[in-house]
Motif scaffolding. Structure first.
Motif, PDB file in Angstrom:
ATOM      1  N   MET A   1      60.390  10.163 -32.994  1.00  0.00           N
ATOM      2  CA  MET A   1      61.764   9.708 -33.154  1.00  0.00           C
ATOM      3  C   MET A   1      62.597  10.722 -33.946  1.00  0.00           C
ATOM      4  O   MET A   1      63.747  10.961 -33.616  1.00  0.00           O
ATOM      5  N   ARG A   3      62.016  13.911 -34.193  1.00  0.00           N
ATOM      6  CA  ARG A   3      62.200  15.103 -33.379  1.00  0.00           C
ATOM      7  C   ARG A   3      63.346  14.935 -32.387  1.00  0.00           C
ATOM      8  O   ARG A   3      64.126  15.859 -32.160  1.00  0.00           O
ATOM      9  N   VAL A   4      63.454  13.775 -31.805  1.00  0.00           N
ATOM     10  CA  VAL A   4      64.526  13.500 -30.844  1.00  0.00           C
ATOM     11  C   VAL A   4      65.879  13.574 -31.560  1.00  0.00           C
ATOM     12  O   VAL A   4      66.834  14.173 -31.052  1.00  0.00           O
ATOM     13  N   LEU A   5      65.959  12.972 -32.725  1.00  0.00           N
ATOM     14  CA  LEU A   5      67.198  13.000 -33.497  1.00  0.00           C
ATOM     15  C   LEU A   5      67.546  14.442 -33.876  1.00  0.00           C
ATOM     16  O   LEU A   5      68.707  14.861 -33.775  1.00  0.00           O
ATOM     17  N   MET A   7      66.646  17.191 -32.281  1.00  0.00           N
ATOM     18  CA  MET A   7      67.065  17.878 -31.060  1.00  0.00           C
ATOM     19  C   MET A   7      68.502  17.506 -30.680  1.00  0.00           C
ATOM     20  O   MET A   7      69.286  18.367 -30.271  1.00  0.00           O
ATOM     21  N   VAL A   8      68.839  16.239 -30.812  1.00  0.00           N
ATOM     22  CA  VAL A   8      70.200  15.793 -30.503  1.00  0.00           C
ATOM     23  C   VAL A   8      71.195  16.471 -31.447  1.00  0.00           C
ATOM     24  O   VAL A   8      72.256  16.935 -31.019  1.00  0.00           O
TER      25      VAL A   8
END
Length: 87
Positions: A1, A3-5, A7-8
Protein backbone atom coordinates in the motif's frame (compact mmCIF):
# COMPACT_ATOMS: atom_id res chain seq x y z
CA UNK A 1 0.00 0.00 0.00
CA UNK A 2 2.81 2.39 0.89
CA UNK A 3 4.58 1.62 -2.39
CA UNK A 4 1.46 2.41 -4.40
CA UNK A 5 1.04 5.72 -2.58
CA UNK A 6 4.72 6.52 -3.15
CA UNK A 7 4.42 5.71 -6.87
CA UNK A 8 1.30 7.88 -7.17
CA UNK A 9 3.12 10.76 -5.49
CA UNK A 10 6.18 10.35 -7.74
CA UNK A 11 4.00 10.28 -10.87
CA UNK A 12 2.04 13.29 -9.64
CA UNK A 13 5.30 15.11 -8.95
CA UNK A 14 6.63 14.37 -12.47
CA UNK A 15 3.34 15.40 -14.08
CA UNK A 16 3.34 18.64 -12.08
CA UNK A 17 6.94 19.38 -13.09
CA UNK A 18 6.10 18.82 -16.76
CA UNK A 19 3.06 21.07 -16.45
CA UNK A 20 5.23 23.82 -14.93
CA UNK A 21 7.76 23.51 -17.76
CA UNK A 22 4.98 23.67 -20.36
CA UNK A 23 3.40 26.69 -18.64
CA UNK A 24 6.69 28.58 -18.49
CA UNK A 25 7.42 27.84 -22.14
CA UNK A 26 3.97 29.10 -23.12
CA UNK A 27 4.54 32.22 -21.02
CA UNK A 28 7.86 32.89 -22.81
CA UNK A 29 6.20 32.50 -26.21
CA UNK A 30 3.35 34.83 -25.28
CA UNK A 31 5.80 37.37 -23.86
CA UNK A 32 7.84 37.35 -27.07
CA UNK A 33 4.66 37.73 -29.13
CA UNK A 34 3.56 40.61 -26.90
CA UNK A 35 6.94 42.30 -27.34
CA UNK A 36 6.75 41.95 -31.13
CA UNK A 37 3.23 43.37 -31.18
CA UNK A 38 4.23 46.32 -28.99
CA UNK A 39 7.16 47.06 -31.32
CA UNK A 40 4.82 46.92 -34.33
CA UNK A 41 2.38 49.22 -32.52
CA UNK A 42 5.15 51.72 -31.80
CA UNK A 43 6.29 51.66 -35.43
CA UNK A 44 2.71 52.23 -36.60
CA UNK A 45 2.33 55.14 -34.17
CA UNK A 46 5.50 56.71 -35.57
CA UNK A 47 4.27 56.24 -39.14
CA UNK A 48 0.87 57.70 -38.19
CA UNK A 49 2.60 60.78 -36.74
CA UNK A 50 4.57 61.21 -39.96
CA UNK A 51 1.41 60.91 -42.04
CA UNK A 52 -0.39 63.47 -39.89
CA UNK A 53 2.52 65.88 -40.33
CA UNK A 54 2.53 65.30 -44.08
CA UNK A 55 -1.23 65.84 -44.26
CA UNK A 56 -0.93 69.08 -42.32
CA UNK A 57 1.81 70.24 -44.68
CA UNK A 58 -0.21 69.48 -47.80
CA UNK A 59 -3.33 71.10 -46.37
CA UNK A 60 -1.73 74.46 -45.49
CA UNK A 61 -3.47 77.35 -47.21
CA UNK A 62 -0.16 78.72 -48.51
CA UNK A 63 0.59 75.38 -50.14
CA UNK A 64 -2.87 75.21 -51.73
CA UNK A 65 -2.52 78.80 -52.99
CA UNK A 66 0.90 78.01 -54.47
CA UNK A 67 -0.36 74.90 -56.27
CA UNK A 68 -3.41 76.79 -57.59
CA UNK A 69 -1.20 79.53 -59.00
CA UNK A 70 1.65 77.39 -60.37
CA UNK A 71 -0.05 74.26 -61.66
CA UNK A 72 -3.54 75.49 -62.46
CA UNK A 73 -2.72 79.04 -63.49
CA UNK A 74 -5.31 80.45 -61.11
CA UNK A 75 -5.12 83.99 -59.75
CA UNK A 76 -7.23 86.38 -57.77
CA UNK A 77 -9.61 88.32 -60.01
CA UNK A 78 -8.88 91.96 -60.69
CA UNK A 79 -11.30 94.60 -59.50
CA UNK A 80 -12.81 94.99 -62.99
CA UNK A 81 -13.43 91.24 -63.25
CA UNK A 82 -15.61 91.12 -60.12
CA UNK A 83 -19.34 91.32 -60.77
CA UNK A 84 -21.81 91.71 -57.91
CA UNK A 85 -25.29 90.34 -58.56
CA UNK A 86 -28.09 91.63 -56.41
CA UNK A 87 -31.57 90.16 -56.26
Amino acid sequence: MLRVLLMVLVVANVVTALAIVETRQRHRQLFMQSTRLQKARDELNIEFGRLQLEQATWAESNRIDQVARDRLGMKFPEGDDIVVIRP
